[in-house]
Write an enzyme that holds these catalytic residues in place. Structure first.
Site, mmCIF file in Angstrom:
data_model
loop_
_atom_site.group_PDB
_atom_site.id
_atom_site.type_symbol
_atom_site.label_atom_id
_atom_site.label_comp_id
_atom_site.label_asym_id
_atom_site.label_seq_id
_atom_site.Cartn_x
_atom_site.Cartn_y
_atom_site.Cartn_z
ATOM 1 N N ASP A 62 -10.152 -35.363 0.138
ATOM 2 C CA ASP A 62 -9.590 -36.551 0.551
ATOM 3 C C ASP A 62 -10.392 -37.075 1.508
ATOM 4 O OD1 ASP A 62 -8.034 -36.737 -1.721
ATOM 5 O OD2 ASP A 62 -6.418 -35.649 -0.672
ATOM 6 N N HIS A 102 -10.763 -39.607 -6.427
ATOM 7 C CA HIS A 102 -11.907 -40.341 -5.497
ATOM 8 C C HIS A 102 -11.819 -42.055 -5.561
ATOM 9 C CE1 HIS A 102 -14.664 -36.620 -6.115
ATOM 10 N NE2 HIS A 102 -13.586 -36.347 -5.253
ATOM 11 N N THR A 125 -4.206 -38.959 -7.304
ATOM 12 C CA THR A 125 -3.803 -38.153 -8.467
ATOM 13 C C THR A 125 -2.426 -37.995 -8.606
ATOM 14 O OG1 THR A 125 -5.801 -37.048 -8.375
ATOM 15 C CG2 THR A 125 -4.106 -36.240 -9.838
HETATM 16 P P1 GDP Z 1 -12.061 -38.581 -1.660
HETATM 17 O O1 GDP Z 1 -10.991 -37.731 -2.845
HETATM 18 O O2 GDP Z 1 -12.841 -37.777 -0.716
HETATM 19 O O3 GDP Z 1 -12.844 -39.452 -2.681
HETATM 20 O O4 GDP Z 1 -11.212 -39.587 -1.040
HETATM 21 P P2 GDP Z 1 -9.957 -40.457 -1.391
HETATM 22 O O5 GDP Z 1 -10.329 -41.352 -2.169
HETATM 23 O O6 GDP Z 1 -8.735 -39.397 -1.857
HETATM 24 O O7 GDP Z 1 -9.097 -40.890 0.175
HETATM 25 C C1 GDP Z 1 -10.003 -41.805 0.875
HETATM 26 C C2 GDP Z 1 -9.177 -42.942 0.801
HETATM 27 O O8 GDP Z 1 -9.672 -43.583 2.163
HETATM 28 C C3 GDP Z 1 -9.226 -43.908 -0.195
HETATM 29 O O9 GDP Z 1 -8.207 -44.802 -0.181
HETATM 30 C C4 GDP Z 1 -10.621 -44.891 0.384
HETATM 31 O O10 GDP Z 1 -10.377 -46.241 -0.098
HETATM 32 C C5 GDP Z 1 -10.241 -44.911 1.832
HETATM 33 N N1 GDP Z 1 -11.259 -45.027 2.805
HETATM 34 C C6 GDP Z 1 -12.444 -44.215 2.659
HETATM 35 N N2 GDP Z 1 -13.335 -44.581 3.858
HETATM 36 C C7 GDP Z 1 -12.556 -45.336 4.649
HETATM 37 C C8 GDP Z 1 -12.629 -45.670 5.892
HETATM 38 O O11 GDP Z 1 -13.544 -45.540 6.738
HETATM 39 N N3 GDP Z 1 -11.708 -46.656 6.428
HETATM 40 C C9 GDP Z 1 -10.738 -46.924 5.903
HETATM 41 N N4 GDP Z 1 -9.588 -47.675 6.314
HETATM 42 N N5 GDP Z 1 -10.389 -46.301 4.570
HETATM 43 C C10 GDP Z 1 -11.476 -45.612 3.996
HETATM 44 P P1 IMO Z 2 -10.075 -34.881 -3.994
HETATM 45 O O1 IMO Z 2 -11.436 -34.711 -4.873
HETATM 46 C C1 IMO Z 2 -6.647 -33.052 -2.146
HETATM 47 C C2 IMO Z 2 -5.221 -29.433 -4.049
HETATM 48 C C3 IMO Z 2 -3.940 -29.291 -4.607
HETATM 49 C C4 IMO Z 2 -3.531 -27.714 -4.515
HETATM 50 C C5 IMO Z 2 -5.032 -27.249 -4.529
HETATM 51 C C6 IMO Z 2 -5.189 -26.395 -5.918
HETATM 52 O O2 IMO Z 2 -9.625 -36.156 -4.288
HETATM 53 O O3 IMO Z 2 -10.449 -34.494 -2.825
HETATM 54 P P2 IMO Z 2 -5.620 -27.587 -8.307
HETATM 55 O O4 IMO Z 2 -4.760 -28.909 -9.034
HETATM 56 O O5 IMO Z 2 -6.829 -27.957 -8.282
HETATM 57 O O6 IMO Z 2 -5.268 -26.418 -9.255
HETATM 58 O O7 IMO Z 2 -4.847 -27.726 -6.915
HETATM 59 O O8 IMO Z 2 -5.646 -28.223 -4.150
HETATM 60 N N1 IMO Z 2 -6.076 -30.393 -4.596
HETATM 61 C C7 IMO Z 2 -6.245 -31.666 -4.020
HETATM 62 N N2 IMO Z 2 -6.044 -31.715 -2.717
HETATM 63 N N3 IMO Z 2 -7.609 -33.954 -2.841
HETATM 64 C C8 IMO Z 2 -7.839 -33.289 -4.145
HETATM 65 O O9 IMO Z 2 -8.966 -33.983 -4.924
HETATM 66 C C9 IMO Z 2 -7.308 -32.311 -4.865
HETATM 67 N N4 IMO Z 2 -7.471 -31.497 -5.934
HETATM 68 C C10 IMO Z 2 -6.626 -30.307 -5.724
HETATM 69 O O10 IMO Z 2 -2.907 -29.837 -3.950
HETATM 70 O O11 IMO Z 2 -3.049 -27.348 -3.135
HETATM 71 MG MG MG Z 3 -8.907 -37.787 -3.210
#
Ligand code: GDP
Ligand code: IMO
Ligand code: MG
Length: 425
Positions: free
Chosen positions: A15, A43, A302
């Site tokens: 994340d 994502h 998720t």
């Molecule tokens: P990922 O799993 O690595 O793709 O990240 P996630 O989407 O789960 O979490 C990132 C969150 O931060 C999302 O809600 C994005 O829209 C938000 N986000 C990403 N970059 C920035 C930023 O620079 N500033 C702010 N405020 N939000 C951001």
């Molecule tokens: P993105 O792509 C954050 C974590 C789960 C758990 C461990 C194993 O958005 O970064 P799984 O379901 O893969 O067997 O779970 O990994 N986990 C995540 N945490 N962001 C994710 O995806 C995750 N995908 C799995 O919480 O600890």
């Molecule tokens: Mg994520």
């Protein structure tokens, strides 16, 4: 090799903002490849079409000229993929047609999801991984045991039937052990028939396509899911995911020769978050943590779970930059720190009375107390900054300190979720 292949990997616990960075970098990419994981990913992409939470679809799906591949290293649930495509249709007004699945990708079957939930429930309190219950672990288990079903099997009915027949008695014994619903061959063939009808024409051998693009110097982006702290080999085992979200994993999962990788973009959040179990050294349990979670909107894409949050951990990120061979850092969510008077950076740990400046194994991480250095916050809005000079001096200092600690160039600084809220250095 003169190539234009770049990998985007998560440097922390997931994340970090990978989806947002891939969406930005994919604007002129020929191919975007999701190289590991399944629909456990969340994502977030915010662009002119709307806001989207992608799980299994690659984040290049919004560029009509980009070919998106869900590659050999992934595990795929076609039902959730269908749901995601439908969600895009509802929000953006069209159903993307630019997503292909490699014949070698493994399929998440209904029993994998059931087993994921049951296995997690059975784990003792304190030993729970906190999986996303998407069936990812059990599917990779079958892959390693060589009893998985692959996307290409859908296209070969005889093969599919014989493989299902061979594995069903064993699977049903496992399901019975947990008191779960068992399956008949006919039930599973019904499911796989539906998947074939929906996705059969998009299941391909991606190698010739990717190789041609690679050899022609076309831009290829490899999109990682999760961060290295959840890598099954190098992360906080057993609180890991069942694949390798690293740059090395990108080569393997996408079918790219290691020497063909040009740049490795490491996505680093300006603070830390983690979802699920396992050690997390800089975790905050106080009002500062609540404030970080609330301003940063740190809730799982998720599962909707509140994310654990903490200060930036330079030791863990340094380990990750090394392991991934990160060439360029994309630092995200700097704006979330705009209203913090004091900001801390973890530069080491105390474990059993000893000082550590490298990341030790899980067991020692569980006992680690962070050593912090404290810097002044900038207390100004950064969300409108578009150039390095627009950032307050103290925000620049924070970014430069991270760069120094990670010994890696910070190429992008993100100050908001929108495509244009990005500073290129
Ligand atoms: P990922 O799993 O690595 O793709 O990240 P996630 O989407 O789960 O979490 C990132 C969150 O931060 C999302 O809600 C994005 O829209 C938000 N986000 C990403 N970059 C920035 C930023 O620079 N500033 C702010 N405020 N939000 C951001
Ligand atoms: P993105 O792509 C954050 C974590 C789960 C758990 C461990 C194993 O958005 O970064 P799984 O379901 O893969 O067997 O779970 O990994 N986990 C995540 N945490 N962001 C994710 O995806 C995750 N995908 C799995 O919480 O600890
Ligand atoms: Mg994520």
């Amino acid at each position: 090799m003169n190539t234009n292949v770049n990998a985007v990997v998560g440097v922390q616990w997931g994340d970090e903002g990978k989806g947002r960075i891939v969406d930005y970098l994919a604007q002129d990419a020929e191919i975007v490849i999701r190289f590991q994981g399944g629909d456990n990913a969340g994502h977030t992409v915010v662009n002119e079409l709307g806001k989207f939470g992608l799980h299994i679809l690659p984040s290049g799906v919004f560029n009509k000229d980009t070919t998106n591949i869900v590659s050999a290293g992934t595990v795929v649930n076609f039902d959730t993929m269908d749901g995601e495509l439908e969600n895009i249709r509802k929000t953006a007004g069209y159903r993307p047609d630019n997503v292909y699945i490699d014949v070698r990708a493994h399929l998440i079957m209904p029993y994998h999801m059931a087993l994921d939930g049951a296995e997690e429930t059975k784990r003792a309190e304190g030993a729970k991984i906190g999986t996303t219950k998407r069936g990812v672990g059990p599917c990779y288990t079958d892959k390693a045991a060589r009893s998985g079903i692959r996307a290409g099997d859908l296209l070969d009915e005889e093969m599919l039937k014989s493989r299902l027949e061979a594995l069903l008695p064993k699977k049903n014994r496992e399901l019975e052990y947990y008191g779960l619903k068992t399956y008949t061959l006919e039930e599973l063939l019904e499911v796989t028939k539906r998947w074939k009808e929906k996705f059969g024409s998009h299941i391909i051998d991606s190698v010739p396509l990717v190789r041609k693009a690679l050899e022609e110097g076309k831009k290829i982006l490899l999109e990682g899911q999760l961060g290295i702290m959840r890598d099954n080999d190098w992360g906080i085992y057993p609180y890991t995911t069942s694949s390798n979200p690293t740059a090395a994993g990108a080569c393997n999962g996408a079918g790219i020769p290691p020497r063909a990788i040009n740049k490795v973009f490491g996505v680093v959040k300006a603070y830390s978050s983690s979802v699920g179990g396992g050690p997390f050294m800089t975790e905050l349990f106080d009002e500062t943590g609540d404030k970080l979670r609330s301003i940063g909107a740190e809730y799982g894409v998720t599962t909707g779970r509140p994310r654990r949050v903490g200060w930036f951990d330079a030791v863990a990120s340094d380990f990750s930059c090394y392991m991934n061979g990160v060439t360029d850092i994309a630092l995200t969510k700097l704006d979330i720190l705009d209203s913090f008077e004091k900001i801390k950076i973890c530069t080491g740990y105390i474990i059993d009375g000893k000082e550590y400046h490298y990341l030790p194994v899980t067991r020692l991480q569980e006992k680690a107390q962070p050593i912090y250095e404290e810097v002044d916050g900038w207390m100004e809005d950064t969300t409108k900054a578009r150039k390095w000079e627009d950032l307050p001096k103290k925000a620049q200092d924070y970014v430069l300190r991270i760069e120094e600690l990670l010994k890696t160039h910070i190429t992008y600084v993100s100050v908001g979720p929108e495509r244009d809220q990005l500073i290129v250095r």
